[in-house]
Design an enzyme around this catalytic site. Sequence first.
Site, short mmCIF file in Angstrom:
data_model
loop_
_atom_site.label_atom_id
_atom_site.label_comp_id
_atom_site.label_asym_id
_atom_site.label_seq_id
_atom_site.Cartn_x
_atom_site.Cartn_y
_atom_site.Cartn_z
CE1 TYR A 26 0.76 1.73 4.21
CE2 TYR A 26 1.02 -0.64 4.43
CZ TYR A 26 1.24 0.63 4.90
OH TYR A 26 1.94 0.83 6.07
CG PHE A 46 0.09 9.13 5.49
CD1 PHE A 46 -0.02 7.86 6.04
CD2 PHE A 46 -0.96 9.61 4.73
CE1 PHE A 46 -1.16 7.09 5.85
CE2 PHE A 46 -2.11 8.85 4.52
CZ PHE A 46 -2.20 7.58 5.08
CG ASP A 47 3.37 4.06 6.25
OD1 ASP A 47 4.58 3.91 6.00
OD2 ASP A 47 2.72 3.25 6.93
CB ILE A 77 -8.07 2.62 9.95
CG1 ILE A 77 -7.68 2.39 8.49
CG2 ILE A 77 -6.99 3.38 10.70
CD1 ILE A 77 -7.46 3.66 7.71
CE1 TYR A 110 -4.42 5.44 12.20
CE2 TYR A 110 -4.57 6.21 9.94
CZ TYR A 110 -4.11 5.30 10.87
OH TYR A 110 -3.35 4.23 10.45
CG PHE A 121 -4.71 3.61 2.31
CD1 PHE A 121 -3.45 3.45 2.87
CD2 PHE A 121 -5.70 4.21 3.07
CE1 PHE A 121 -3.19 3.87 4.17
CE2 PHE A 121 -5.45 4.63 4.37
CZ PHE A 121 -4.18 4.46 4.92
#
Length: 313
Positions: free
Chosen positions: A231, A242-243, A262, A288, A305
């Site tokens: 992902y 962010f990731d 999540i 979140y 994502f």
Amino acid sequence: MMHMRRPLLAGLGVTANHGALMSKVCRRFTIRVACQYRQCSSSIMKTIPCHRALSTSAVRVVSEGMIVKADFKLMRADTGELVDSSQGKGPLTFTCGWNEVLTGLDEGVKGMVVGETRCIKMEGDAGFGERKDEQITAIPREKLPADVQAGTKLQVQGQNGPMIATVLEVKDDVAVVDFNHPMAGLSLNMEVTLLSCEEAPAPETELSVVTQRKGDEVTYPKNGDLLTMHYTGTLAATGAKFDSSRDRGEPFTFRIGKGEVIQGWDLGIMQMSLGERAYLRIPADLGYGKQGAGGVIPPNADLVFDAELLKIN
């Protein structure tokens, strides 16, 4: 990012990154050491005269919640050394007041108008924080790459995402590693030129799954299945990453339907078949929420994502 219980040194997920530094300016820009640049004289901030032709009826002023696009130069206040800039990498984009950038920058751009250049002083909590002795620790050698030596930069997975640590000393069985940010304790000046500021788009209200590449359309996850995924996560408002498991070169594994991720993932991945790659657009309420995550995902942030279902066990 998805697995909130990942330890600081996740297994052998520590990679040598010789000579690299990590910039928190937008959590992504790589710090570069370059030429000398003049220092800002103000202890807080100072507006630098710039050439602009703005109609008073069309002036846009930065306020909290607006998407900001800006060029920047980040300099050491003591030497004027240029340590990072947007040149060659494109403008910095972030949502003002959403804690996506350093506090000094987040606060410093408020009230700016398009075309304005401002010099913002950042130190302490407004910058990269103060250096802390407790951030220096001994790590067993077997948990580190075999070729580490004093001065090696290590990229590790921290609670708030990827971070850079510096090896200070290598002994027979342990290495002394400094987890302070390389810029911690320094006073910095950032020269920012505002290119645009726009109202953020309306928030997502529903979860959506948009297929990029079809899977087998036969094998779908069930509650309790162990899934292996790749992902990349971005903020819906700005596109800021962010990731990413792809960046780490390490697929992410979790049990679906067990609250390990999540809610948007638990619900969205259920709609994907084995081998499928899809965009999951997740509203903040299924992500979140109001609390955000670790300073990387701001409060009330919708997420996107790019997810790929590799394996179902």
